[in-house]
Scaffold this motif. Sequence first.
Motif, PDB file in Angstrom:
ATOM      1  N   GLY A  25       0.815  -1.208   0.000  1.00  0.00           N
ATOM      2  CA  GLY A  25       0.000   0.000   0.000  1.00  0.00           C
ATOM      3  C   GLY A  25       0.847   1.254   0.000  1.00  0.00           C
ATOM      4  N   LYS A  26       1.931   1.241   0.799  1.00  0.00           N
ATOM      5  CA  LYS A  26       2.821   2.407   0.817  1.00  0.00           C
ATOM      6  C   LYS A  26       3.479   2.612  -0.540  1.00  0.00           C
ATOM      7  N   GLY A  27       3.872   1.489  -1.167  1.00  0.00           N
ATOM      8  CA  GLY A  27       4.481   1.612  -2.487  1.00  0.00           C
ATOM      9  C   GLY A  27       3.509   2.185  -3.507  1.00  0.00           C
ATOM     10  N   CYS A  28       2.258   1.704  -3.475  1.00  0.00           N
ATOM     11  CA  CYS A  28       1.248   2.246  -4.393  1.00  0.00           C
ATOM     12  C   CYS A  28       1.004   3.724  -4.122  1.00  0.00           C
ATOM     13  N   ARG A  29       1.017   4.097  -2.838  1.00  0.00           N
ATOM     14  CA  ARG A  29       0.821   5.505  -2.495  1.00  0.00           C
ATOM     15  C   ARG A  29       1.944   6.364  -3.055  1.00  0.00           C
ATOM     16  N   ASP A  30       3.180   5.867  -2.931  1.00  0.00           N
ATOM     17  CA  ASP A  30       4.317   6.634  -3.455  1.00  0.00           C
ATOM     18  C   ASP A  30       4.239   6.763  -4.973  1.00  0.00           C
ATOM     19  N   ILE A  31       3.810   5.672  -5.631  1.00  0.00           N
ATOM     20  CA  ILE A  31       3.692   5.731  -7.093  1.00  0.00           C
ATOM     21  C   ILE A  31       2.644   6.759  -7.511  1.00  0.00           C
ATOM     22  N   VAL A  32       1.531   6.762  -6.789  1.00  0.00           N
ATOM     23  CA  VAL A  32       0.471   7.726  -7.105  1.00  0.00           C
ATOM     24  C   VAL A  32       0.960   9.146  -6.890  1.00  0.00           C
ATOM     25  N   LYS A  33       1.689   9.363  -5.784  1.00  0.00           N
ATOM     26  CA  LYS A  33       2.194  10.709  -5.521  1.00  0.00           C
ATOM     27  C   LYS A  33       3.182  11.159  -6.591  1.00  0.00           C
ATOM     28  N   GLN A  34       4.050  10.255  -7.009  1.00  0.00           N
ATOM     29  CA  GLN A  34       5.076  10.631  -7.974  1.00  0.00           C
ATOM     30  C   GLN A  34       4.520  10.829  -9.381  1.00  0.00           C
ATOM     31  N   SER A  35       3.489  10.044  -9.736  1.00  0.00           N
ATOM     32  CA  SER A  35       2.994  10.099 -11.108  1.00  0.00           C
ATOM     33  C   SER A  35       1.784  11.006 -11.289  1.00  0.00           C
ATOM     34  N   LEU A  36       0.925  11.084 -10.276  1.00  0.00           N
ATOM     35  CA  LEU A  36      -0.321  11.819 -10.443  1.00  0.00           C
ATOM     36  C   LEU A  36      -0.391  13.108  -9.642  1.00  0.00           C
ATOM     37  N   VAL A  37       0.379  13.194  -8.557  1.00  0.00           N
ATOM     38  CA  VAL A  37       0.237  14.348  -7.679  1.00  0.00           C
ATOM     39  C   VAL A  37       1.458  15.261  -7.748  1.00  0.00           C
ATOM     40  N   ASN A  38       2.316  15.073  -8.714  1.00  0.00           N
ATOM     41  CA  ASN A  38       3.435  16.007  -8.836  1.00  0.00           C
ATOM     42  C   ASN A  38       2.974  17.283  -9.533  1.00  0.00           C
ATOM     43  N   GLU A  39       3.842  18.246  -9.572  1.00  0.00           N
ATOM     44  CA  GLU A  39       3.458  19.560 -10.088  1.00  0.00           C
ATOM     45  C   GLU A  39       3.161  19.555 -11.581  1.00  0.00           C
ATOM     46  N   ASP A  40       3.719  18.593 -12.306  1.00  0.00           N
ATOM     47  CA  ASP A  40       3.524  18.558 -13.752  1.00  0.00           C
ATOM     48  C   ASP A  40       2.346  17.679 -14.176  1.00  0.00           C
ATOM     49  N   SER A  41       1.669  17.032 -13.226  1.00  0.00           N
ATOM     50  CA  SER A  41       0.579  16.128 -13.591  1.00  0.00           C
ATOM     51  C   SER A  41      -0.673  16.916 -13.985  1.00  0.00           C
ATOM     52  N   TYR A  42      -1.530  16.240 -14.733  1.00  0.00           N
ATOM     53  CA  TYR A  42      -2.775  16.870 -15.201  1.00  0.00           C
ATOM     54  C   TYR A  42      -3.703  17.194 -14.033  1.00  0.00           C
ATOM     55  N   ILE A  43      -3.728  16.312 -13.037  1.00  0.00           N
ATOM     56  CA  ILE A  43      -4.633  16.515 -11.902  1.00  0.00           C
ATOM     57  C   ILE A  43      -4.255  17.765 -11.126  1.00  0.00           C
ATOM     58  N   VAL A  44      -2.943  17.932 -10.868  1.00  0.00           N
ATOM     59  CA  VAL A  44      -2.505  19.105 -10.107  1.00  0.00           C
ATOM     60  C   VAL A  44      -2.733  20.381 -10.902  1.00  0.00           C
ATOM     61  N   LYS A  45      -2.449  20.327 -12.202  1.00  0.00           N
ATOM     62  CA  LYS A  45      -2.655  21.520 -13.021  1.00  0.00           C
ATOM     63  C   LYS A  45      -4.127  21.910 -13.117  1.00  0.00           C
ATOM     64  N   THR A  46      -5.007  20.901 -13.099  1.00  0.00           N
ATOM     65  CA  THR A  46      -6.438  21.188 -13.265  1.00  0.00           C
ATOM     66  C   THR A  46      -7.136  21.458 -11.948  1.00  0.00           C
ATOM     67  N   PHE A  47      -6.777  20.679 -10.903  1.00  0.00           N
ATOM     68  CA  PHE A  47      -7.502  20.781  -9.638  1.00  0.00           C
ATOM     69  C   PHE A  47      -6.616  21.225  -8.479  1.00  0.00           C
ATOM     70  N   GLY A  48      -5.360  21.583  -8.728  1.00  0.00           N
ATOM     71  CA  GLY A  48      -4.452  21.971  -7.652  1.00  0.00           C
ATOM     72  C   GLY A  48      -4.809  23.314  -7.029  1.00  0.00           C
ATOM     73  N   ARG A  49      -3.995  23.693  -6.029  1.00  0.00           N
ATOM     74  CA  ARG A  49      -4.275  24.932  -5.298  1.00  0.00           C
ATOM     75  C   ARG A  49      -4.142  26.155  -6.191  1.00  0.00           C
ATOM     76  N   ASP A  50      -3.210  26.119  -7.141  1.00  0.00           N
ATOM     77  CA  ASP A  50      -2.983  27.274  -7.998  1.00  0.00           C
ATOM     78  C   ASP A  50      -3.791  27.232  -9.294  1.00  0.00           C
ATOM     79  N   SER A  51      -4.591  26.178  -9.495  1.00  0.00           N
ATOM     80  CA  SER A  51      -5.405  26.086 -10.707  1.00  0.00           C
ATOM     81  C   SER A  51      -6.651  26.962 -10.575  1.00  0.00           C
ATOM     82  N   TYR A  52      -7.346  27.104 -11.693  1.00  0.00           N
ATOM     83  CA  TYR A  52      -8.562  27.932 -11.690  1.00  0.00           C
ATOM     84  C   TYR A  52      -9.632  27.324 -10.785  1.00  0.00           C
ATOM     85  N   ILE A  53      -9.815  26.005 -10.913  1.00  0.00           N
ATOM     86  CA  ILE A  53     -10.824  25.336 -10.083  1.00  0.00           C
ATOM     87  C   ILE A  53     -10.423  25.382  -8.619  1.00  0.00           C
TER      88      ILE A  53
END
Length: 483
Positions: A25-53
Amino acid sequence: MEWVKMKECAREFMVGVAEMTVELGKGCRDIVKQSLVNEDSYIVKTFGRDSYIGKRVRGPCAKLFAKLSFFNEYLPEDKDPLHAWSVILFVFVLAFLALYVNFERDPYAPPVKQVFMHPPCASRVVLPDGRFMAYKEQGVSSQQARFSIIAPHSFLSSRLAGIPGVKDSLLEEFGIRLLTYDLPGFGESDPHPKRNLESSATDMASLADALGVNKFWVVGYSSGSMHAWAALRYIPDRLAGAAMFAPMVNPYDPMMTKEERRRTWNKWTRRRKFLYFLARRFPRFLAFFYQRSFLSGKHGQIDRWLSLSLGRRDKALMEDPIYEEFWQRDVEESIRQRNVKPFVEEAALQVTNWGFSLSDLKLQKRKQSSDFFSWIKSMFTETQEYTGFLGPIHIWQGMDDKVVPPSMTDFVHRVLPGAAVHKLPYEGHFTYIYFCHECHRQIFTTLFGTPQGPLSISIEVDQATLKTNIEQEVVNDGDYASN
């Protein structure tokens, strides 16, 4: 001793599995953080703190969390609120699912009754196009009938419905021959390849021809009324009159005012509105809902199947065992062919263009043609020509009806002011016409007046022929005596 060792091995194995699961579970969490929750990911750009939404949602969320922050006081001091509340939410979801499963599989709940397919038993006639139509006959015979009635059934019904609970003795008292039939694809009637309301009226006339009926009354109840309206439009010369009970009209009729449409739609549930939308725009999607309700092979309640909102008296009627038995048998006959297409067609007919307007049924003088010969003809003709339906139209409407609201009857009466409207206080959609002997008597008295019984079958004899036969018998008797 061996049992203790085996138990310790099993415990150590389970501990190892748990540790490996945690690490996974920890490994999956790290993978998700590195691939989906980094600054260059689509999710962060669309729904992050600095995004419009994120900027639009940040303020309301901060206010909401501030209002709910007092719940953190009930948490232990050494627990992170974010971690604690996520665990609490997860446990709550699991508890809700457990309760839901236990509710669905309640061992004390009564078993669901399965649909039973009865053997074919209907009388059938052959229509001009070769299709078979199943029908049911009640009341007096054709030779004794003072009045003939043909009643098309409503949605999710069959020829067995007719006038529910009407007694044969009452039909005989008024000299009535009641004919009901299965619509195409329902019960034991063959489907129609290109069904519309005009073909429905033609089928009704063909049934009358096959059974030796000239003039007849048409009875329409609920959604079955659209077939009665079609008969008034396309075969008016065959009708002696019409009796409507909570008559359904097209809820999208362009002649309805905004107020009439609002009063009608406000009485319906959201799911029923959605089904009407599908029937009008995407009728094929209705098959998904029908196959999971009344075509599932199990009995249920009509208000749930068709998303109906019912009044107090209608709900009480549905709990009556007599009604429940009648309803289940009628549904079993209706879905005999297990074909969803006729039901989809029936629902689509109700909310699409009928091919005519109710205003076409209004009795009015025919407009004179502007040509010269028509003007000359009008000068020498005293009789006025009329269009529309010339016979009587009676409408009974329950004022507590939430299936077909009274606003629909108000709309019909506005368009057809010549129709006689009988408003029924405290009555619902089912209560007046279902299993009410006195109600049926009132209806027949309104339509046909004082009961006179069936026609007496008299044999007319030619007097001249009778006299000749008597004289011949006298001569024969004299010859026999002389011999």
